[in-house]
Design an enzyme around this catalytic site. Structure first.
Site, PDB file in Angstrom:
ATOM      1  N   TYR A 139      12.267  14.121   0.508  1.00  0.00           N
ATOM      2  CA  TYR A 139      12.161  12.663   0.782  1.00  0.00           C
ATOM      3  C   TYR A 139      10.922  12.333   0.413  1.00  0.00           C
ATOM      4  O   TYR A 139      10.727  10.996  -0.310  1.00  0.00           O
ATOM      5  CB  TYR A 139      12.167  12.884   2.496  1.00  0.00           C
ATOM      6  CG  TYR A 139      11.481  11.687   3.091  1.00  0.00           C
ATOM      7  CD1 TYR A 139      12.065  10.166   2.895  1.00  0.00           C
ATOM      8  CD2 TYR A 139      10.467  11.943   3.777  1.00  0.00           C
ATOM      9  CE1 TYR A 139      11.680   9.184   3.252  1.00  0.00           C
ATOM     10  CE2 TYR A 139       9.767  10.491   4.487  1.00  0.00           C
ATOM     11  CZ  TYR A 139      10.381   9.367   4.281  1.00  0.00           C
ATOM     12  OH  TYR A 139       9.916   7.988   4.801  1.00  0.00           O
TER      13      TYR A 139
ATOM     14  N   THR B  69       5.306   5.861   2.883  1.00  0.00           N
ATOM     15  CA  THR B  69       5.247   6.736   4.134  1.00  0.00           C
ATOM     16  C   THR B  69       3.701   7.559   3.523  1.00  0.00           C
ATOM     17  O   THR B  69       3.495   7.740   2.542  1.00  0.00           O
ATOM     18  CB  THR B  69       6.215   7.857   4.217  1.00  0.00           C
ATOM     19  OG1 THR B  69       5.970   8.902   5.078  1.00  0.00           O
ATOM     20  CG2 THR B  69       6.540   8.503   2.953  1.00  0.00           C
ATOM     21  N   ASP B  70       3.366   8.145   4.801  1.00  0.00           N
ATOM     22  CA  ASP B  70       1.945   8.772   4.457  1.00  0.00           C
ATOM     23  C   ASP B  70       2.443  10.302   3.933  1.00  0.00           C
ATOM     24  O   ASP B  70       1.321  11.000   3.508  1.00  0.00           O
ATOM     25  CB  ASP B  70       1.104   9.245   6.013  1.00  0.00           C
ATOM     26  CG  ASP B  70       2.227   9.709   6.871  1.00  0.00           C
ATOM     27  OD1 ASP B  70       3.196  10.046   6.755  1.00  0.00           O
ATOM     28  OD2 ASP B  70       1.581   9.829   8.272  1.00  0.00           O
ATOM     29  N   GLU B  71       3.669  10.596   4.000  1.00  0.00           N
ATOM     30  CA  GLU B  71       4.072  11.883   3.448  1.00  0.00           C
ATOM     31  C   GLU B  71       3.953  12.082   1.987  1.00  0.00           C
ATOM     32  O   GLU B  71       3.924  13.175   1.391  1.00  0.00           O
ATOM     33  CB  GLU B  71       5.463  12.234   4.048  1.00  0.00           C
ATOM     34  CG  GLU B  71       5.713  12.573   5.264  1.00  0.00           C
ATOM     35  CD  GLU B  71       7.076  13.119   5.648  1.00  0.00           C
ATOM     36  OE1 GLU B  71       7.453  14.029   5.021  1.00  0.00           O
ATOM     37  OE2 GLU B  71       7.560  12.968   6.661  1.00  0.00           O
TER      38      GLU B  71
ATOM     39  N   LYS C 107       9.932   9.052  -2.068  1.00  0.00           N
ATOM     40  CA  LYS C 107       9.299   7.892  -1.906  1.00  0.00           C
ATOM     41  C   LYS C 107       8.346   7.734  -2.863  1.00  0.00           C
ATOM     42  O   LYS C 107       7.889   6.571  -3.142  1.00  0.00           O
ATOM     43  CB  LYS C 107       8.970   7.986  -0.511  1.00  0.00           C
ATOM     44  CG  LYS C 107       9.893   7.917   0.520  1.00  0.00           C
ATOM     45  CD  LYS C 107      10.586   6.630   0.677  1.00  0.00           C
ATOM     46  CE  LYS C 107       9.957   5.480   1.371  1.00  0.00           C
ATOM     47  NZ  LYS C 107      10.680   4.366   1.722  1.00  0.00           N
TER      48      LYS C 107
END
Length: 347
Positions: A152, A128-130, A156
């Site tokens: 989260y 994810t970009d997060e 990741k």
């Protein structure tokens, strides 16, 4: 390409189910194994309308179950893995951080160990970009440092490190993708776009966390599945690829657009359909990413925001009971305290 066996973890979920359908259309002679534990945000209904054929098989199971995963890999001659299975709802990650770490990081490690023992051609880890954290006036490319700011994203980022270690230490042929927010038909209502759509269909107000000025890039699900196929076919092992779009919209403006489209409300009445609730413990303002590396492989988004959101709204209108508004979800909304007289200027 010659016949392959592809394992898709989380294949009954939103993005995984779309990828399975795309794989069946492009490679009808390939064998596809869908591994999913059928938690609340997964459903075999996501694949019900597809012609999957005899080469498709669903297996219910847990990626954290080492004995089960080892048996699956040792008996199925798997060539390619798309690893989607994960806990993804950011709000839940603040409540259950250890669960997110167990599923997202430890579960990934279990899969990698099994893949290493049996030998595979490609292990595609969907991130994810997060993991980049909040933008500090920069656009993130794949070389940028990871600065995750919620449990989260931390889980990741940790999983990514584990994946990369298998490449560096064992030459396991891995590829990592980091994508913007994905939307489209069949997405669970815990995500912001289907949540707003579901609320508006029930004549309820859109719940805006905090100020609603947080901005997100939204990519239509068909575009991201095209990107995964290109990464599978042309991506260089050991590399990371951003999958992003230039379309960006603040959450409050997203809600207003949906109100305008679904309720046909005049501009002066749009905010009558918004209610402001308590924000999550930390909410990054934006995640701009550069996808130039993937563009060089020939990929670019094709579905415009206007077309994608129209098709998404239409699907939820045609399928009102696929993701029912459960009592627990309604209770959560009712218990969220609206911010008193919060005013935000029009963007």
């Amino acid at each position: 390409m010659e016949s392959k066996t592809v394992l898709v973890t989380g294949g009954a979920g939103f993005i995984g189910s779309h990828l399975i359908i795309s794989l069946r259309m492009k490679y009808p002679h390939w064998k596809i194994i869908n591994l999913d534990n059928l938690e609340y945000c997964s459903s075999l209904q996501n694949l019900k309308m597809a012609e999957l054929g005899s080469n498709y098989r669903f297996v219910e199971g847990d990626i954290c179950d080492q004995h089960f995963i080892n048996h699956l890999f040792s008996t199925e001659n798997i060539d390619i893995v798309f690893h989607f299975a994960a806990q993804t709802h950011v709000e839940n990650s603040f409540l259950f951080p250890s669960q997110f770490m167990a599923v997202n990081a430890e579960g990934t490690h279990v899969l990698l160990c099994a893949a290493l023992k049996t030998g595979i051609e490609r292990f595609i880890y969907v991130s994810t970009d997060e993991v980049y954290g909040a933008s500090r006036d920069e656009v993130f490319d794949e070389s940028c440092l990871k600065r995750p700011t919620n449990p989260y994203a931390v889980s990741k980022a940790t999983a990514e490190n584990i994946v990369l270690s298998f490449w560096e230490k064992h030459n396991l042929p891995i590829v990592i993708t980091r994508s913007n927010n994905i939307y489209g038909p069949r997405q669970h209502y815990e995500k912001v776009i289907p949540r707003f759509i579901s609320l508006l269909f029930k004549d309820k107000k859109c719940t805006i966390q905090g100020s609603g000025l947080q901005s997100r890039h939204f990519l239509f699900v068909e575009d991201v599945t095209d990107a995964f196929l290109i990464v599978m076919e042309q991506g260089v092992v050991g590399e990371i690829y951003n999958i992003g779009t230039n379309f960006e919209i603040p959450v409050i403006q997203l809600a207003r657009e949906l109100v305008r489209m679904m309720k046909h409300a005049p501009d002066g009445d749009l905010d009558d359909w918004l209610v402001f609730v308590k924000d999550r413990p930390h909410n990054d303002l934006r995640y701009p990413i550069s996808s130039n590396k993937l563009y060089k492989l020939g990929w670019k988004p094709k579905v415009s925001w206007r077309e994608g959101i129209r098709r998404t709204i239409q699907w939820y209108e045609d399928n009102p009971d696929v993701w029912p508004m459960t009592q627990s979800f309604q209770t959560t909304l009712q218990n969220s305290s609206p911010a008193c007289a919060l005013k935000v200027k029009t963007l």
